[in-house]
Write an enzyme that holds these catalytic residues in place. Structure first.
Site, PDB file in Angstrom:
ATOM      1  N   GLN A 196       0.861  -1.004   0.358  1.00 39.23           N
ATOM      2  CA  GLN A 196      -0.097   0.058  -0.157  1.00 39.23           C
ATOM      3  C   GLN A 196       0.414   1.358   0.400  1.00 39.23           C
ATOM      4  OE1 GLN A 196      -2.764  -1.406   3.451  1.00 39.23           O
ATOM      5  NE2 GLN A 196      -3.494  -0.475   1.676  1.00 39.23           N
ATOM      6  N   ARG A 248       3.382  -0.269  12.794  1.00 42.46           N
ATOM      7  CA  ARG A 248       3.392  -1.354  12.797  1.00 42.46           C
ATOM      8  C   ARG A 248       3.633  -1.588  11.287  1.00 42.46           C
ATOM      9  NH1 ARG A 248      -2.286  -3.711  10.719  1.00 42.46           N
ATOM     10  NH2 ARG A 248      -0.982  -5.835  10.528  1.00 42.46           N
ATOM     11  N   HIS A 297       0.684  -8.904   4.379  1.00 47.40           N
ATOM     12  CA  HIS A 297      -0.253  -8.266   4.619  1.00 47.40           C
ATOM     13  C   HIS A 297      -0.707  -8.414   3.234  1.00 47.40           C
ATOM     14  CE1 HIS A 297      -2.661  -4.381   6.364  1.00 47.40           C
ATOM     15  NE2 HIS A 297      -2.625  -4.693   5.155  1.00 47.40           N
ATOM     16  N   ASN A 308      -1.737 -10.468   8.122  1.00 45.32           N
ATOM     17  CA  ASN A 308      -3.275  -9.354   9.229  1.00 45.32           C
ATOM     18  C   ASN A 308      -4.426  -9.850   7.767  1.00 45.32           C
ATOM     19  OD1 ASN A 308      -4.046  -6.912   8.848  1.00 45.32           O
ATOM     20  ND2 ASN A 308      -4.500  -7.468   6.673  1.00 45.32           N
ATOM     21  N   GLU A 309      -5.877  -9.566   8.980  1.00 41.36           N
ATOM     22  CA  GLU A 309      -6.878 -10.780   8.488  1.00 41.36           C
ATOM     23  C   GLU A 309      -6.933 -11.826   6.786  1.00 41.36           C
ATOM     24  OE1 GLU A 309      -8.754  -6.300   6.994  1.00 41.36           O
ATOM     25  OE2 GLU A 309      -9.129  -5.631   8.926  1.00 41.36           O
ATOM     26  N   ASN A 328      -8.223  -6.227  14.416  1.00 40.15           N
ATOM     27  CA  ASN A 328      -8.594  -4.734  13.385  1.00 40.15           C
ATOM     28  C   ASN A 328      -9.585  -4.669  13.852  1.00 40.15           C
ATOM     29  OD1 ASN A 328      -5.016  -5.141  12.263  1.00 40.15           O
ATOM     30  ND2 ASN A 328      -6.358  -5.247  10.533  1.00 40.15           N
ATOM     31  N   TYR A 341     -12.720  -1.668  12.488  1.00 42.46           N
ATOM     32  CA  TYR A 341     -13.215  -0.331  11.815  1.00 42.46           C
ATOM     33  C   TYR A 341     -14.779  -0.571  12.396  1.00 42.46           C
ATOM     34  CZ  TYR A 341      -8.582  -0.359   9.602  1.00 42.46           C
ATOM     35  OH  TYR A 341      -7.319  -0.638   9.101  1.00 42.46           O
ATOM     36  N   GLU A 355      -5.057  -1.919  13.963  1.00 45.09           N
ATOM     37  CA  GLU A 355      -5.454  -0.842  13.134  1.00 45.09           C
ATOM     38  C   GLU A 355      -6.744  -0.507  13.443  1.00 45.09           C
ATOM     39  OE1 GLU A 355      -5.895  -2.011   8.994  1.00 45.09           O
ATOM     40  OE2 GLU A 355      -4.114  -3.406   8.939  1.00 45.09           O
ATOM     41  N   TRP A 415      -4.845   3.226  11.707  1.00 42.42           N
ATOM     42  CA  TRP A 415      -4.544   2.757  10.033  1.00 42.42           C
ATOM     43  C   TRP A 415      -5.153   4.815   9.566  1.00 42.42           C
ATOM     44  CZ3 TRP A 415      -2.529  -0.464   7.283  1.00 42.42           C
ATOM     45  CH2 TRP A 415      -2.571  -0.344   5.679  1.00 42.42           C
ATOM     46  N   GLU A 451      -5.633   1.788  -1.719  1.00 40.67           N
ATOM     47  CA  GLU A 451      -6.619   1.230  -0.850  1.00 40.67           C
ATOM     48  C   GLU A 451      -7.007   0.341  -2.005  1.00 40.67           C
ATOM     49  OE1 GLU A 451      -6.910   1.027   2.629  1.00 40.67           O
ATOM     50  OE2 GLU A 451      -9.388   0.333   2.555  1.00 40.67           O
ATOM     51  N   TRP A 452      -6.240  -0.572  -1.869  1.00 40.67           N
ATOM     52  CA  TRP A 452      -6.688  -2.222  -2.482  1.00 40.67           C
ATOM     53  C   TRP A 452      -7.424  -1.904  -3.422  1.00 40.67           C
ATOM     54  CZ3 TRP A 452      -2.665  -4.798  -0.963  1.00 40.67           C
ATOM     55  CH2 TRP A 452      -2.442  -5.492   0.566  1.00 40.67           C
TER      56      TRP A 452
HETATM   57  S1  NCW Z   1      -9.577  -3.307   3.160  1.00 44.50           S
HETATM   58  C1  NCW Z   1      -9.234  -3.566   4.440  1.00 44.50           C
HETATM   59  N1  NCW Z   1      -8.763  -2.698   4.868  1.00 44.50           N
HETATM   60  C2  NCW Z   1      -8.143  -1.618   4.799  1.00 44.50           C
HETATM   61  C3  NCW Z   1      -6.916  -1.494   4.587  1.00 44.50           C
HETATM   62  O1  NCW Z   1      -6.236  -0.934   4.536  1.00 44.50           O
HETATM   63  C4  NCW Z   1      -5.955  -2.588   5.673  1.00 44.50           C
HETATM   64  O2  NCW Z   1      -5.227  -2.731   5.002  1.00 44.50           O
HETATM   65  C5  NCW Z   1      -6.553  -3.407   5.777  1.00 44.50           C
HETATM   66  O3  NCW Z   1      -6.028  -4.262   6.780  1.00 44.50           O
HETATM   67  C6  NCW Z   1      -8.526  -0.935   6.515  1.00 44.50           C
HETATM   68  O4  NCW Z   1      -8.282  -2.145   7.274  1.00 44.50           O
HETATM   69  C7  NCW Z   1      -7.769  -3.209   6.304  1.00 44.50           C
HETATM   70  N2  NCW Z   1     -10.079  -4.132   4.893  1.00 44.50           N
HETATM   71  C8  NCW Z   1     -11.069  -5.347   4.471  1.00 44.50           C
HETATM   72  C9  NCW Z   1     -12.631  -4.889   4.600  1.00 44.50           C
HETATM   73  C10 NCW Z   1     -13.104  -5.578   3.834  1.00 44.50           C
HETATM   74  C11 NCW Z   1     -14.367  -5.067   3.364  1.00 44.50           C
HETATM   75  C12 NCW Z   1     -15.302  -6.049   2.885  1.00 44.50           C
HETATM   76  C13 NCW Z   1     -16.577  -5.844   1.333  1.00 44.50           C
HETATM   77  C14 NCW Z   1     -17.289  -5.534   0.928  1.00 44.50           C
HETATM   78  C15 NCW Z   1     -18.578  -5.512  -0.155  1.00 44.50           C
END
Ligand code: NCW
Length: 480
Positions: A20, A77, A123, A169-170, A310, A312, A381, A431, A438-439
């Site tokens: 990123q 991090r 990640h 990560n996630e 994490n 949000y 995060e 974060w 942002e992906w």
């Molecule tokens: S995209 C995502 N994020 C953001 C990213 O910038 C970071 O790298 C991640 O660790 C901010 O924090 C995490 N998470 C994905 C969220 C789920 C999206 C679900 C989409 C459904 C339509």
């Protein structure tokens, strides 16, 4: 004077991830990751961009460290690009000393600035060659061995300098977004009835399983050969959204809430802390959910020194009757519902999936603490995008009161979770340090406390929130 809710050694700072922010995709020997490949597929990234330049952090580490100092951060991090360190990824492939030394230098520079490094090994940016060679995360035999090898290379080079390690990560995102919805690399979707490896409605669950075992293998390697002499800790970072029932008087909705958390978090948390997958998952997925062998579960159970959280947002959950289809979001019975007009859990942001609700953060910490016997938690995060932020003139954008309020609410909720609910939370990483790639949303969505001027020489402009966080912690922590 009343006791401050946070101890003076509470570790707070900011988080980023390699793909990123770094850019420089082919410099000093780095090879493609699956994200480099994915970004080249038309239509995958909202603004047709990629991480090719991103924040150019590979060339601007000193600027980034200066930002951290200005924000008074105690910790940073960041994640390592596996493709810089072992460009082809595998255990028989060469280590790229230049790539490895980039991170060793970053760690040294952080220490020189008085900032504690916290490293995420992985990640999402798997070396592309491993996907091509054997199907990447789908191939347990190969992936687990290659991941352990990569982790060992890193521990050997930096183990003595780094006290906080995060294996992954996630994993929910890699499994579901990478192998079910196709929103993330490598972009498999559940409507593919067959894949190279098999039935794709099984892929997300296979990937999740393999990631858990690889995590266990890396933790074992660390504990066997590094932990004692290096004195660090290791854990995994999981997704962590809170849920509220759509209709609190409907027991089916209330039950669906627990099931949703089990599918999103306990999928990984339960094997690590309780030694098995949640019953709700087994019931719903049947033999699509892999079984652990005795050897595997011995590796996975007890494999967290700390829980990386994490967090949000929160969502209303409505139960759904009838059998689950692979096409259902994450294969859950529950659906993610639109918030009822005037009854949103939180205000809209620039990200469709994100609505702030600090109470949900506090509730989730307590929920996890109860389920897993009070683990040490590091929030790895938490942060927000701001609706329409990208369209504002710079001077307005830098006055990001919405984000300041977000952090005030969430850090306050964290302090309450610790001091009032007895949650053993010891750190918090916001974060993100700066706007970044942002992906699938590209650069239109900004999460940074620092504005990055992508068209203006990558100049960094701290937003109001960059300073707000230090002030918030100052008000909550014991004084030296
Ligand atoms: S995209 C995502 N994020 C953001 C990213 O910038 C970071 O790298 C991640 O660790 C901010 O924090 C995490 N998470 C994905 C969220 C789920 C999206 C679900 C989409 C459904 C339509």
């Amino acid at each position: 004077m009343p006791k401050a809710p946070l101890p003076k050694d509470f570790l707070w700072g900011f988080a980023t991830a390699s793909y990123q922010i770094e850019g420089a995709p082919h410099e000093d020997g780095r090879a493609d990751s699956i994200w480099d490949v994915f970004c080249r597929i038309p239509g995958k990234i909202a603004d047709a961009s990629s991480g090719d330049v991103a924040c150019d952090s590979y060339h601007r580490t000193h600027e980034d460290i200066a930002l951290l100092k200005e924000c008074k951060a105690k910790a940073y991090r960041f994640s390592l690009s596996w493709s810089r360190i072992i460009p082809l990824g595998g255990r028989n492939d060469p280590v790229n000393e230049k790539g490895l030394q980039y991170y060793v230098q970053l760690v040294d520079d952080l220490h020189a600035a008085g900032i504690e490094p916290m490293i995420t090994l992985f990640h999402w940016d798997l070396p592309a060659e491993l996907d091509r060679r054997y199907g990447g995360l789908l191939n347990k035999e190969e992936f687990v061995k290659d991941y352990e090898n990569y982790a060992r290379v890193v521990f050997k080079a930096m183990g003595s300098k780094v006290k906080y390690w995060i294996t992954y990560n996630e994993p929910w995102c890699s499994s579901i977004l990478g192998y079910s919805t196709g929103l993330f690399a490598p972009g498999h979707t559940s409507d593919r009835t067959k894949s190279a490896i098999g039935d794709s409605s099984r892929e997300p669950w296979i990937v999740g399983h393999n990631l858990l075992i690889a995590h266990g293998a890396a933790v074992k390697a660390y504990r066997d050969d590094f932990k004692e002499k290096d004195g660090g800790q290791i854990g995994i970072t999981l997704n962590g959204d809170w849920v509220e029932p759509w209709d609190a008087d409907d027991p089916a909705d209330v039950e669906a809430c627990d099931r949703k958390i089990e599918f999103a978090i306990c999928w990984f948390g339960d094997p690590i802390y309780l030694g098995k997958y949640p019953d709700s998952m087994r019931k719903q997925l049947g033999d699509r959910l892999p079984q652990f062998t005795e050897e595997e579960i011995a590796l996975v159970k007890g494999s967290n020194d700390f829980y990386g959280m994490n967090h949000y947002c929160a969502n209303y959950i409505k139960h759904k009757d009838g059998p689950a289809e692979p096409e259902d979001f994450a294969g859950n019975l529950e659906m993610l519902m639109e918030n009822k007009a005037g009854e949103s859990i939180g205000p809209e942001t620039q990200s469709v999936w994100l609505r702030p609700y600090p109470t949900g953060f506090r509730k989730l910490m307590k929920w996890l603490s109860d389920r897993y016997g009070g683990p040490v938690i590091y929030v790895t995060e938490n942060g927000t995008s701001v609706k329409g932020e990208n369209d504002l003139p710079l001077d307005e954008l830098l006055q990001d009161d919405f984000r300041c309020e977000y952090f005030r609410g969430y850090i306050g909720a964290l302090a309450d979770a610790r001091s009032k609910d007895g949650v053993d939370v010891r750190g918090y990483m916001a974060w993100s340090l700066m706007d970044n790639f942002e992906w699938a949303e590209g650069y239109e969505t900004r999460f940074g406390v620092t504005y990055v001027d992508y068209n203006g020489g990558q100049k960094r402009h701290p937003k109001k929130s960059a300073k707000a966080i230090a002030d918030i912690f100052d008000g909550l922590m014991e004084k030296e």
